[in-house]
Design an enzyme around this catalytic site. Structure first.
Site, mmCIF file in Angstrom:
data_model
loop_
_atom_site.group_PDB
_atom_site.id
_atom_site.type_symbol
_atom_site.label_atom_id
_atom_site.label_comp_id
_atom_site.label_asym_id
_atom_site.label_seq_id
_atom_site.Cartn_x
_atom_site.Cartn_y
_atom_site.Cartn_z
ATOM 1 N N TYR A 44 -55.433 27.284 72.278
ATOM 2 C CA TYR A 44 -54.554 26.783 71.221
ATOM 3 C C TYR A 44 -55.196 25.543 70.616
ATOM 4 O O TYR A 44 -55.597 24.635 71.344
ATOM 5 C CB TYR A 44 -53.186 26.430 71.813
ATOM 6 C CG TYR A 44 -52.182 25.867 70.828
ATOM 7 C CD1 TYR A 44 -51.801 24.529 70.891
ATOM 8 C CD2 TYR A 44 -51.611 26.669 69.844
ATOM 9 C CE1 TYR A 44 -50.874 24.008 69.991
ATOM 10 C CE2 TYR A 44 -50.669 26.158 68.953
ATOM 11 C CZ TYR A 44 -50.302 24.824 69.033
ATOM 12 O OH TYR A 44 -49.390 24.312 68.147
ATOM 13 N N ASP B 146 -62.773 21.457 71.491
ATOM 14 C CA ASP B 146 -61.421 20.934 71.257
ATOM 15 C C ASP B 146 -61.013 20.173 72.519
ATOM 16 O O ASP B 146 -60.560 20.776 73.497
ATOM 17 C CB ASP B 146 -60.455 22.080 70.945
ATOM 18 C CG ASP B 146 -59.026 21.582 70.834
ATOM 19 O OD1 ASP B 146 -58.134 22.403 70.513
ATOM 20 O OD2 ASP B 146 -58.775 20.390 71.111
ATOM 21 N N LYS C 28 -53.553 13.329 71.698
ATOM 22 C CA LYS C 28 -52.869 12.954 72.941
ATOM 23 C C LYS C 28 -53.291 11.569 73.460
ATOM 24 O O LYS C 28 -52.908 10.551 72.893
ATOM 25 C CB LYS C 28 -53.060 14.061 73.987
ATOM 26 C CG LYS C 28 -52.466 15.419 73.500
ATOM 27 C CD LYS C 28 -52.665 16.518 74.496
ATOM 28 C CE LYS C 28 -52.346 17.877 73.899
ATOM 29 N NZ LYS C 28 -50.900 18.153 73.814
HETATM 30 P P1 KE4 Z 1 -50.902 18.679 68.235
HETATM 31 O O1 KE4 Z 1 -50.980 19.114 66.793
HETATM 32 O O2 KE4 Z 1 -49.728 19.296 68.961
HETATM 33 O O3 KE4 Z 1 -50.995 17.154 68.411
HETATM 34 O O4 KE4 Z 1 -52.245 19.208 68.953
HETATM 35 C C1 KE4 Z 1 -52.542 20.576 68.898
HETATM 36 C C2 KE4 Z 1 -53.449 20.928 70.057
HETATM 37 C C3 KE4 Z 1 -54.801 21.128 69.814
HETATM 38 N N1 KE4 Z 1 -55.651 21.425 70.809
HETATM 39 C C4 KE4 Z 1 -55.215 21.534 72.091
HETATM 40 C C5 KE4 Z 1 -56.198 21.864 73.171
HETATM 41 C C6 KE4 Z 1 -53.843 21.334 72.392
HETATM 42 O O5 KE4 Z 1 -53.426 21.460 73.677
HETATM 43 C C7 KE4 Z 1 -52.946 21.020 71.373
HETATM 44 C C8 KE4 Z 1 -51.468 20.809 71.620
HETATM 45 N N2 KE4 Z 1 -51.028 21.065 72.944
HETATM 46 C C9 KE4 Z 1 -49.639 21.494 73.082
HETATM 47 C C10 KE4 Z 1 -49.367 21.698 74.580
HETATM 48 N N3 KE4 Z 1 -49.985 22.835 75.078
HETATM 49 C C11 KE4 Z 1 -48.702 20.535 72.466
HETATM 50 C C12 KE4 Z 1 -47.251 20.716 72.838
HETATM 51 C C13 KE4 Z 1 -46.438 21.211 71.672
HETATM 52 O O6 KE4 Z 1 -46.904 22.108 70.949
HETATM 53 O O7 KE4 Z 1 -45.307 20.673 71.524
#
Ligand code: KE4
Length: 429
Positions: free
Chosen positions: A145, A240, A268
């Protein structure tokens, strides 16, 4: 059974004005059932919910709270900064300070651009790779993701897979055709795809340690193989590191596993709990970004002083105390061993994946090495485990397709309480 009356009442109210009552789907408990818990406040390793329950937190806002909630140096930095204004839409010195620090901590990047989320960081990194290579296609991995930008919602992980809608409506066929899907930890498969699309692939984007189908480390040689493939075919390798950056080591996975990426994305931890994403690369690549080069990317609140103050306080502490990463890894190993001992003693079929301070429990006997094997996990058992642990005062990810995140605020007493909680939950299963 713990009572969550006020959370449920708040959830009912939220659903009137917010789709699904949440601002991010994975919070809705859809994968585990029941109403989501509303948090009142948090401190250190603990959440305090609206019903007065104290919970040991293994989500830590999905990674950012690596030093624990309401960490004083971060909070104080934000308070002091806020007194001087919250956003100017003009350059400020603190942006240079945190950029220089991040560049000094992370291998293979000369420059970094700040944005407001991991999604923005990954979306911008792919656009930069396409602009730099003048090629259109990208390779991503099933179960990984990279945020909710259209190009990524093809067999995505995390909330997208939790909802069984890996290919989201609203993503056009035109967009999807430029995203090629590979299997994680399967170098032969990636090589086949590269050979079948000679000269058309701009980048391979990967979570170098996957965290959105549970925690899945790369098998030996996999990342090194991707590096060689990219070098042989003029493809940019994008790590990523939104989850792993500043978590698995000061320099993230590039430092931990010794494989160099061309572009690295962050989120994060880099924001210390405020909205920050970022992407970095060597100058030759970053100089293609506007206003220097033709690849456009922008953001009203990018690099805003509050987020920069939180991120700078966080990175400063991690940079000055690298032993934190060893401590986090030791705590995670302790938790792993304790839970494995209890689950095995109770004959619960399971596997536990772990790397550094990322860990996940899978209720299946086969090794979880990719999206397919992650999807084999028994979700009914996971749901029982999740709610059981909640009743034991332990908050783990409300989905089997997520990683737990250990914070340095967790004590060995907290870990022992968690292990004891596992024993109570699975006894007699
Ligand atoms: P954000 O747009 O949510 O800040 O980041 C996206 C993203 C990109 N790359 C990786 C490896 C990530 O894990 C994420 C976001 N992680 C999720 C949890 N698995 C965020 C939680 C959510 O979607 O509320």
């Amino acid at each position: 059974m713990t009572i969550y009356k006020r959370s449920s009442a708040l959830f009912a109210k939220a659903q009137q004005v917010i789709p699904g009552g949440v601002n991010s789907p994975v919070r809705a408990f859809k994968a585990v059932g029941g109403d989501p818990i509303f948090v009142k406040e948090a401190k250190g390793a603990y959440l305090f919910d609206e019903d007065g329950n104290q919970l040991i937190d293994y989500i830590n806002s999905w990674g950012p709270m690596i030093l624990g909630h309401a960490h004083p140096p971060v909070v104080n930095a934000v308070i002091e900064k806020a007194k001087k204004g919250t956003s100017f839409g003009m350059p400020t010195e603190i942006e240079t300070d945190i950029a220089a620090l991040a560049v000094s901590m992370v291998p293979n990047i000369d420059m970094i651009r700040f944005v407001n989320s991991g999604t923005e960081a990954c979306m911008s990194a792919v656009r930069l790779a396409r602009g730099y290579t003048k090629k259109d296609k990208i390779i991503k991995f099933a179960g990984c993701y990279h945020g909710h930008s259209d190009s990524f919602l093809i067999q995505a992980g995390s909330g997208a897979v939790t909802f069984g809608s890996p290919n989201s409506p609203g993503v056009t066929a035109g967009t999807a055709q430029d995203t090629l899907l590979a299997n994680y930890n399967d170098l032969e498969n990636v090589t086949e795809i590269v050979n079948a699309n000679q000269g058309e692939i701009a980048c391979i984007i990967i979570e170098p340690v996957a965290g959105n189908m549970g925690c899945i480390p790369p098998v030996a040689g996999f990342l090194e193989g991707l590096r060689s493939l990219c070098d042989a075919h003029d493809i940019l390798l994008i790590f990523d590191e939104v989850m792993t950056g500043f978590r698995l080591a000061k320099g993230g996975v590039q430092e931990l596993l010794g494989v160099a990426a061309d572009i690295v994305t962050f989120g994060k931890v880099i924001g210390g709990g405020l909205p920050v994403g970022a992407f970095g690369a060597r100058k030759e690549i970053m100089s293609h970004l506007a206003p220097l080069g033709p690849v456009y990317q922008a953001g009203t609140l990018s690099g805003n002083p509050l987020a920069m103050a939180a991120g700078l306080a966080m990175l400063t502490e991690l940079n000055a105390n690298p032993e934190i990463f060893e401590s986090l890894a030791a705590k995670t190993a302790y938790l792993h061993e304790g839970m494995a001992k209890v689950l095995t003693a109770q004959s619960v079929v399971h596997t536990i994946n772990r790397l550094g301070s990322m860990i996940s429990v899978h209720f299946d006997k086969t090794a979880v090495i990719d999206f397919e094997t992650a999807a084999n996990g028994n979700n009914a058992t996971f749901k029982k485990f999740f709610h059981g642990m909640l009743d034991q005062g332990v908050y783990i990810a409300p989905s089997a397709f997520e990683t737990w995140f250990i914070s340095e605020a967790l004590t060995y007493e907290d870990l022992d309480q968690t292990i004891a909680g596992v024993e109570v939950v699975v006894k007699g299963w």
